[in-house]
Enzyme design. Structure first.
Site, short mmCIF file in Angstrom:
data_model
loop_
_atom_site.label_atom_id
_atom_site.label_comp_id
_atom_site.label_asym_id
_atom_site.label_seq_id
_atom_site.Cartn_x
_atom_site.Cartn_y
_atom_site.Cartn_z
N ASP A 217 59.40 29.36 20.50
CA ASP A 217 58.73 29.25 19.20
C ASP A 217 58.67 30.60 18.50
OD1 ASP A 217 58.26 26.55 19.58
OD2 ASP A 217 56.36 26.90 20.61
N TYR A 276 58.14 31.95 32.92
CA TYR A 276 57.45 32.48 31.75
C TYR A 276 56.40 33.48 32.19
CZ TYR A 276 59.46 29.23 28.35
OH TYR A 276 60.32 28.54 27.53
#
Length: 478
Positions: A217, A276
């Site tokens: 994003d 992540y």
């Protein structure tokens, strides 16, 4: 006719003008009446427009003042200490995120490594080796002239690193500065003649096609994002691709490596896990309190209190897809004043550890997707590793560096905004003193408003993508 014209709308008024002009035998009297009516109509329209504008503005102000905030009715023992969505949002965003952005920028440009957060030399697990389904490394044929048909094309695996604050995400979108657009524009010079001619006939720009392991994003960085590109040209070399992409956005986008791989390689479908890392900056007050309470929190971690299964359902009139944008406020000022203002990193770590080694549905921790669906990708994810630890960002305005909390999550797949929601909810539950299995019980909730709004994208980065079985010995946070 005059009064009918004035009281009517635009269509009736101008219809009267047209009919008056066409009608014969009435002479200039009808024309003068019509012109006068038009003037009166225009004046009233202006006044009516001003009135509507004032009413609209006042209505907006009233709606803002009288806005109703819905919340999820938690029924556990720490429900009164849990932040609302608005309070959680403020707690997350009122942080020195510029230090995190600068650190990611240094990592992208090769000046620092993620391992410097923990003062060690152990880096993230490398994912440069490509394996097929049979577990064997694909052998590349040097004699390309033996290939024919679709096997004649050459596939390249490209690992890129980019700073999230410089782009509007990965996916190409009209009018936005995205990573995919820059990468594909750079690959345009390597497409074969047939595709170049086809793009020219369709009046499309000369661009390559880059398939990615996972879209990020806006604001989310990537240290080792994996994408692939294929062409039928035989004169393309990996170093040429690297130089072309590096020239596109220096200081913001950098190629880590380019290698030729088997044509069956797919960055997304061939991946076995993704890692992540989320960096959450701690304030000076939290740094002092953290030092005093870390050991105490570990010893006195409270697991008391009954956590009843939530039974309330969301109001159907509220759009569940935008649940993170719906703030809640049913607590009084005295209740808000008694809520916690800090959290324990050790408690966050214990909450996250409960997710390891389990295949669970994370639909309550996802956003921008349907909470319940019968079609489409599944919502189950297998979490290999989930840990949190204190760390330090070097070379900031602080002489000793900025203290942060790092969250490392490794899973076979992730849902939209799942990592950010999971981090924010873990911090909220740790601050409220929830029991160890609070995150597991939230997965059984009936509404996404049971979880916290997504944490800021500034702290998130895609560390790497793996194409071999995940090795727990190569974790950033043991």
């Amino acid at each position: 006719m005059k009064s009918a014209f004035i009281e009517s709308g635009n269509e009736l008024g101008f219809a009267a003008v047209s009919s008056g002009i066409r009608e014969r035998g009435r002479g200039y009297m009808l024309a003068s009446i019509t012109v006068k009516s038009v003037a009166i109509f225009i004046g009233k329209t202006k006044n009516l427009g001003s009135f509507r504008a004032s009413v609209s503005m006042s209505s907006i102000e009233n709606k803002t003042e009288n806005k109703i905030y819905f919340h999820y009715n938690h029924t556990d023992s720490c429900s009164s200490a849990r932040w609302t969505a608005r309070e959680s949002y403020q707690f997350m965003y009122e942080r020195p995120w510029q230090d995190v952005r600068h650190f990611y920028s240094d990592v992208v440009n090769g000046r620092l490594a993620l391992s410097t957060l923990f003062g060690t030399g152990n880096g993230a697990q490398k994912c440069s080796d490509v394996v097929d389904d049979d577990g064997k490394k694909p052998e590349l044929c040097d004699e390309r002239e033996e290939r024919s048909g679709r096997w004649e094309r050459v596939t390249f695996k490209i690992i890129v690193s980019y700073s999230g604050c410089a782009f509007d995400g990965w996916q190409k979108q009209p009018g936005l500065n995205t990573v995919q657009e820059i990468v594909e524009r750079s690959l345009g010079i390597f497409v074969d003649d047939k595709k170049a001619q086809l793009l020219k006939e369709k009046s499309k720009p000369l661009e390559g096609c880059a398939v990615v392991a996972g879209r990020t994003d806006k604001g989310v960085s990537a240290i080792q994002q994996v994408c692939s590109f294929y062409t039928w040209r035989k004169d393309v070399k990996p170093c040429d691709i690297e130089d072309a992409i590096n020239r596109a956005a220096p200081g913001k986008l950098r190629v880590v490596s380019v290698s030729e791989v088997s044509r069956v390689f797919h960055p997304n479908f061939s991946a076995k896990w993704r890692r992540y890392l989320y960096i959450f900056p701690l304030s000076d007050q939290e740094n002092e309190k953290q030092c005093r309470e870390n050991q105490k929190e570990v010893e006195n971690f409270s697991s008391a209190g009954d956590y009843n299964e939530p039974s309330n359902k969301c109001v159907e009139s509220i759009n569940l897809e935008n649940a993170e944008n719906v703030v809640i406020s049913n607590s009084t000022e005295s209740e808000a004043a008694n809520k916690p203002t800090s959290f324990s990193v050790c408690r966050v770590n214990q909450l996250l550890q409960q997710l390891e080694g389990k295949l669970l549905s994370y639909k309550m921790f996802a956003r921008d997707t349907k909470a319940s669906r019968n079609i489409g990708p599944p919502t189950e994810c297998f979490m290999y590793h989930a840990r949190a630890a204190e760390a330090k960002i070097p070379y900031t305005d602080h002489d000793e560096g900025r203290k942060v909390m790092c969250v490392e999550l490794v899973a076979n797949r992730f849902l939209r905004k799942m990592v950010r929601v999971l981090v924010a909810t873990s911090i909220r539950e740790a601050a409220a003193g929830a029991e160890e299995d609070a995150l597991l019980k939230l997965m059984e909730a009936t509404c996404r408003r049971a979880t916290a709004p997504p944490a800021p994208p500034d702290g998130l980065c895609l560390a790497d993508v793996g194409y071999t079985d995940f090795d727990l010995q190569n974790c950033l946070i043991p």
